[in-house]
Design an enzyme around this catalytic site. Structure first.
Site, PDB file in Angstrom:
ATOM      1  CD1 TRP B 321      -3.074   1.355   0.826  1.00 16.41           C
ATOM      2  CD2 TRP B 321      -1.503   2.443   1.982  1.00 16.41           C
ATOM      3  NE1 TRP B 321      -3.566   2.619   1.116  1.00 16.41           N
ATOM      4  CE2 TRP B 321      -2.625   3.292   1.829  1.00 16.41           C
ATOM      5  CE3 TRP B 321      -0.397   2.925   2.684  1.00 16.41           C
ATOM      6  CZ2 TRP B 321      -2.670   4.598   2.347  1.00 16.41           C
ATOM      7  CZ3 TRP B 321      -0.431   4.220   3.201  1.00 16.41           C
ATOM      8  CH2 TRP B 321      -1.574   5.038   3.018  1.00 16.41           C
ATOM      9  CG  HIS B 322       3.294   2.398   3.361  1.00 19.08           C
ATOM     10  ND1 HIS B 322       2.589   1.452   4.073  1.00 19.08           N
ATOM     11  CD2 HIS B 322       3.291   3.518   4.113  1.00 19.08           C
ATOM     12  CE1 HIS B 322       2.201   1.983   5.234  1.00 19.08           C
ATOM     13  NE2 HIS B 322       2.606   3.232   5.289  1.00 19.08           N
ATOM     14  N   GLY B 323       3.866   1.669  -1.208  1.00 23.59           N
ATOM     15  CA  GLY B 323       4.569   1.975  -2.445  1.00 23.59           C
ATOM     16  C   GLY B 323       4.771   0.789  -3.333  1.00 23.59           C
ATOM     17  CG  PHE B 484       2.855   6.478   0.581  1.00 22.81           C
ATOM     18  CD1 PHE B 484       3.176   6.973   1.824  1.00 22.81           C
ATOM     19  CD2 PHE B 484       3.872   5.992  -0.217  1.00 22.81           C
ATOM     20  CE1 PHE B 484       4.500   6.979   2.278  1.00 22.81           C
ATOM     21  CE2 PHE B 484       5.192   5.994   0.231  1.00 22.81           C
ATOM     22  CZ  PHE B 484       5.496   6.498   1.477  1.00 22.81           C
TER      23      PHE B 484
END
Lengths: 334, 484
Positions: B321-323, B484
Site C-alpha cells: 500500500w505504501h509503495g 502513497f
C-alpha cells in the site's frame, strides 16, 4: 464580556509582538550594504537638511561622481541616492524617500535611467528591500517591484530568516553594522581600468508603452521637485556607450522646462582617457570619476547659485581627507 | 495545494467563512466544491477519476443494501474490482511488469512487457481505501447505505483528509457532515493550535531533517556507518513529524468547522513492542487493515501458523500500500516478521515477567529502545532508493565495530551545528509534548489560561518563521505520504 476583552487584548498584543519581532528580524538579517547603491541605512545617518545637491541615478551616478570632490571644489555638500539598474519608478520613490530628511536646493537626476525597462527580481530585492519601512516603500512594492518579490518585500524575514545563526542574541540589540555615516556619501569606489575601444550610442530597446511609463515617472519627479521648490536638472554621464541623441531628445521633449545636459557632447573637454579612466563601457573608475566630478562641480557652480546648508564640517573634511588617504593612495599603490 | 503553502493559508479562511455564513442546505455542496477545487490544484483531470470512484462506490453501496438482482456479494466484489483495478493501473502496473521481468531474468529469459507513463493521482490510496471501507461496512450491515450523493461524495473527498488521511470511517464522518455546525470559538482555538503545531513539525523539523536524510540516502556509498545511522535517526523523526503534521493540520482544519477527525498518531516511538507501535502509528490505516483484512482472514482466532500467516499477509499488503517497490514490500514483511517473532517468544517473555515486573521502568525503557531500534532498521528499507542501497546501508552499519572510528561530521550532511542544536531541542520538545499528551491533553493545559495560549502561539509562530525551512533558496518538501 471580560473574557472577550481579555481575548482581544491578548490577540492584539501577540499579533503586535509577532509582527514587530519578525519585521525587526527581517530588517536586521538583511546583508549589510555600504556600497553599490540602496545604502539607505547610511543615508539615514546623514545630518538632516545638510545636503545642498542631491544626485539620483543608477550605477553610472554612484560610480562616476565623488561628493567629497565636489565639496573640495565648491564647498557644496552633496549625496548620491542611487540604486543598481535604477528604473524611473525607483528614482521617483527614492527621491520621495530621500526628501523626507533632506531639502537640497538642486536635484540632479541621471537620465540614462529613462532608457531602462523592467525591474528584475534581484534588483527589486535590493532597490526596494533596503528602503526604510514606509508607505512610500509599500507603494514601490506594489507599483514598481517585480511581482514575485512582493512577499519578501512585505515580509523581509521570508528572504533572510536563514541568517539567524550568524548573529548572537546580544547583537540583535545593537545597531546594524551599516548604520553609520557613509564616508563616500553614496559614491562607490572602482579602481580597475578596462581599456575601451568602442565609443558610440547604445541601442536601448524600449517600446513606446514602456517609454510612456518612464515619462510618467519623469513628470511625477518634476512635480515633486516643483512642490518642494527644488531646482531639477537631468544629466547624462560620459559613457563609452551612451544614450542616442534621438532618445535624449525624446526625454527632453517630455520635460522641456527642465535642462538636460549630455556630458558626452563635450567629451573631449572632460580629459577622460578610454585607456585608463573606464571600469567598463558604462562606468568610470576612480581616476575617471575624479576628472568628471571636477567638470560636474564647475557645471553646478557656473549654472546655479546655491546658498548652502549648515553641515558637519568635520565630517566633510574627513570625507575629503579620505579621498587622499585611501582612494588616492590605493590608486597610487596600484 | 500543500498545507504548508501560502495558497492554503488563504484558501482555508475563505472556505471556513463560506461554511459558516452559508445556509445549512448549501453548506455541504459548497464544501464539496471546495474539496474538489483543493484536489484539482494538483492535477485537475484526476478529479474525474476520484469522482468516478465516488460514483462507483456510492452506487455499489445502494445496490449492496438493496441486494439488487438478488445479489449482495456481487456488488461488493464489483466495487472492489473497480476500485482496486484503478489503484493497480495507476500505482502497481509498472511494478508488476518490472517484477515479472525480474522473474523472467532469473531464468535467463527476457519479457518484453509494456510500461505506463502515468502520474500517480495524489491521495488515491487514501480515498480508495476510505471508499472501500464504506462499501464493506454497508455489506456487513454495520451502516446503512448513504442515499445523499453530496454527503457521500463529501465524505470521500473532504479536503482536510483527502490527500494523506486519516482514513476515516463513514460512521464517524457522515453524521458529522450532516449535523449543523455553528461557529464556536473553542473549535477555532483548538483547531488553530493543532494547525500551528502541525506546521511547526513540518516546516521546522521534518523539512530540515530531510536535508541530512536526502544528503546521505541519495549517496549512501559516500558516507560512513555513523553518518548512515544518524541519517536513519533523522528519517525516523522526519517521517513521523511529516506525517503527523499532515494529520494535525487536517484535524485542526476540520476541528474549526466542528468536525472531529480521528487521531492518527499516539507517541509511536514510545511503543514497547512492534504490536504496540502499530497501535500508535498511522492508526487509521492499521485499524482499516485490522477490520477489513486481518479479521476477515481470521485474525488471531485460528491456529498459530495461520495467525502468523494472517499477520504476514496484512503487513505485506500494508507494505505494498505504501509503495510499488520491493523495498516497501520487504519493509512490510519485516514488520510482519517482527510480530511473528514477538508471538513466538511470548512464552519466554511471560517467564521473564514473573522475575521482573512488567512495568519495571528499566525494562520499559529497554523495550522502548529495542522497539525504536527495530523500527529504525525497517525505516532503512522504507527510505532507501533501492533494495541494493538498503542492503549496502545495513552492511555498512554492521561493519562499524570493524572499521576505525570515523568522526561523525554533521556539517557534511547539509546541516549546520546551529541547526542541529535547534533540531535537537525541537525533537526533545516534541517528545515531551507527546509524553504529556498521553497523561493529559496538552491542548487542555495550554487552553486553560489565555496568556499561556498566546505565549505558545507566539513561540510556535516565531520558531516556524525564524528557523523554518521555507523561502528563496529552500526547496520545501511535499508531504512524504503524498506519494502513497
Amino acid at each position: 464580556m471580560k473574557k472577550i476583552i481579555c481575548e482581544i487584548i491578548a490577540f492584539l498584543l501577540t499579533l503586535t509582538l509577532f509582527l514587530g519581532t519578525t519585521m525587526y528580524l527581517g530588517y536586521f538579517y538583511m546583508p549589510t550594504r555600504e556600497q553599490f547603491g540602496a545604502t539607505w541605512n547610511m543615508y539615514g545617518e546623514e545630518q538632516e537638511n545638510s545636503i545642498d545637491v542631491m544626485f539620483v541615478g543608477s550605477s553610472v551616478a554612484y560610480c562616476d561622481i565623488i561628493p567629497a570632490k565636489i565639496y573640495e571644489e565648491t564647498g557644496l555638500t552633496s549625496y548620491i541616492v542611487g540604486a543598481p539598474n535604477m528604473i524611473p519608478g525607483i528614482a521617483y520613490h527614492y527621491l520621495k524617500e530621500a526628501l523626507k530628511t533632506q531639502d537640497p536646493e538642486l536635484v540632479m537626476l541621471e537620465a540614462t535611467s529613462f532608457c531602462f525597462v523592467g525591474i528584475s527580481e534581484d534588483d527589486s530585492k535590493v532597490n526596494v528591500g533596503y528602503m526604510p519601512y514606509s508607505l512610500n516603500r509599500l507603494e514601490a512594492t506594489f507599483k514598481v517591484a517585480h511581482p514575485s518579490e512582493r512577499l519578501g518585500l512585505l515580509f523581509p524575514l521570508y528572504n533572510y530568516h536563514s541568517k539567524w545563526s550568524e548573529y548572537s542574541i546580544g547583537q540583535l540589540f545593537s545597531p546594524r553594522p551599516d548604520c553609520k555615516e557613509d564616508i563616500y556619501a553614496g559614491y562607490t569606489y572602482l579602481d580597475t581600468a578596462s581599456p575601451q575601444e568602442e565609443f558610440g550610442p547604445r541601442d536601448y530597446q524600449i517600446s513606446d508603452e514602456d517609454f510612456g511609463e518612464n515619462m510618467d515617472y519623469l513628470r511625477k519627479i518634476v512635480d515633486l521637485c516643483k512642490d518642494r521648490n527644488i531646482k531639477l536638472e537631468l544629466f547624462m554621464v560620459p559613457s563609452c556607450q551612451y544614450v542616442s541623441e534621438e532618445l535624449t531628445e525624446r526625454i527632453s521633449a517630455e520635460a522641456p522646462d527642465i535642462p538636460l545636459t549630455r556630458f558626452n557632447d563635450n567629451f573631449d573637454e572632460l580629459g577622460l582617457s578610454l585607456e585608463t579612466d573606464y571600469y567598463d563601457f558604462l562606468h568610470l573608475n576612480y581616476s575617471g570619476a575624479k576628472k568628471y566630478t571636477k567638470t560636474l562641480a564647475d557645471h553646478i557652480q557656473n549654472n546655479y547659485s546655491i546658498q548652502g546648508h549648515d553641515h558637519d564640517r568635520e565630517l566633510w573634511n574627513k570625507r575629503v581627507e579620505f579621498v587622499y588617504t585611501d582612494m588616492e593612495k590605493d590608486g597610487e599603490e596600484k | 495545494m500543500n498545507f504548508n503553502s501560502l495558497q492554503y493559508l488563504i484558501y482555508l479562511p475563505i472556505v471556513l467563512i463560506l461554511y459558516f455564513i452559508l445556509p445549512k442546505k448549501i453548506k455541504n455542496p459548497v464544501l464539496l466544491l471546495a474539496s474538489f477545487y483543493f484536489y484539482m490544484c494538483w492535477e485537475p483531470v484526476y478529479a474525474l477519476l476520484m469522482l468516478f470512484s465516488i460514483a462507483a462506490t456510492y452506487l455499489c453501496g445502494i445496490l449492496v443494501e438493496k441486494q439488487a438482482l438478488g445479489r449482495k456479494k456481487l456488488w461488493l466484489v464489483l466495487c472492489l474490482v473497480i476500485n482496486l483495478s484503478i489503484l493497480f493501473f495507476f500505482k502497481y502496473f509498472n511494478f508488476f511488469t518490472d517484477t515479472i521481468g525480474d522473474v523472467f531474468a532469473l531464468f535467463g529469459a527476457t519479457a518484453s512487457l509494456p510500461t505506463l507513463n502515468v502520474l500517480l493521482p495524489v491521495g488515491i490510496s487514501f480515498y480508495t481505501f476510505q471508499a472501500l471501507g464504506y462499501t464493506i461496512d454497508v455489506y456487513r450491515g454495520d451502516i446503512p447505505a448513504e442515499k445523499n450523493f453530496i454527503d457521500y461524495a463529501l465524505f470521500v473527498s473532504f479536503f482536510p483528509q483527502l490527500v494523506a488521511g486519516p482514513i476515516e470511517r463513514t460512521g464517524n464522518i457522515v453524521p458529522q457532515l450532516k449535523a449543523p455546525h455553528k461557529f464556536k470559538f473553542a473549535n477555532l482555538r483548538d483547531g488553530f493550535l493543532l494547525i500551528l503545531w502541525g506546521m511547526m513539525k513540518k516546516v521546522l523539523i521534518a523539512d530540515t531533517l530531510a536535508i541530512a536524510v536526502n544528503t546521505v540516502y541519495n549517496a549512501p556509498h559516500d558516507h560512513t556507518g555513523m553518518q548512515l545511522i544518524f541519517a536513519t535517526l533523522c528519517f525516523s523523526f522526519q517521517i513521523y513529524c511529516d506525517f503527523s503534521a499532515y494529520s494535525d493540520i487536517a484535524r485542526g482544519s476540520a476541528k474549526i468547522m466542528g468536525i472531529e477527525l480521528m487521531r492518527n498518531f499516539d507517541f509511536p516511538y514510545g511503543a514497547q513492542s512492534i504490536k504496540d507501535f502499530w497501535r500508535r502509528w498511522h492508526i487509521s490505516l492499521s485499524t482499516w487493515f485490522k477490520d477489513y483484512l486481518y479479521f476477515p482472514l481470521g485474525g488471531s482466532r485460528v491456529t498459530k501458523a495461520r495467525h502468523c500467516l494472517n499477520i504476514m499477509i496484512v503487513f505485506a499488503v500494508s507494505g505494498l500500500w505504501h509503495g510499488a517497490a520491493m523495498t516497501y514490500v520487504i519493509w512490510g514483511f519485516l514488520h510482519g516478521a517482527y510480530q511473528i517473532i514477538g508471538i513466538l517468544i511470548n512464552p519466554l517473555r511471560e517467564k521473564l515477567y514473573k522475575v521482573i515486573k512488567r512495568n519495571n521502568p528499566i525494562l520499559c525503557a529497554l523495550r522502548i529502545l529495542g522497539t525504536f531500534i527495530l523500527v529504525n532498521i525497517a525505516w532503512i528499507l522504507f527510505r532507501a532508493n533501492s533494495l541494493a542501497d538498503a542492503v549496502f546501508i545495513v552492511k555498512r552499519i554492521l561493519l562499524i565495530p570493524f572499521n576505525p572510528v570515523s568522526p561523525l561530521s554533521f556539517n557534511t550532511l547539509g546541516l549546520s551545528n546551529h541547526m542541529l542544536v535547534v533540531m535537537l531541542i525541537s525533537v526533545l520538545v516534541l517528545v515531551a509534548v507527546d509524553l504529556i499528551n498521553r497523561k493529559k491533553p496538552v491542548a487542555e493545559i495550554i487552553n486553560s489560561k489565555v496568556w499561556l495560549r498566546y505565549v505558545v502561539y507566539l513561540i510556535l509562530l516565531l520558531a516556524i518563521f525564524v528557523f523554518g525551512y521555507y523561502g528563496p533558496g529552500f526547496d520545501p518538501q511535499d508531504f512524504v505520504y503524498f506519494q502513497f
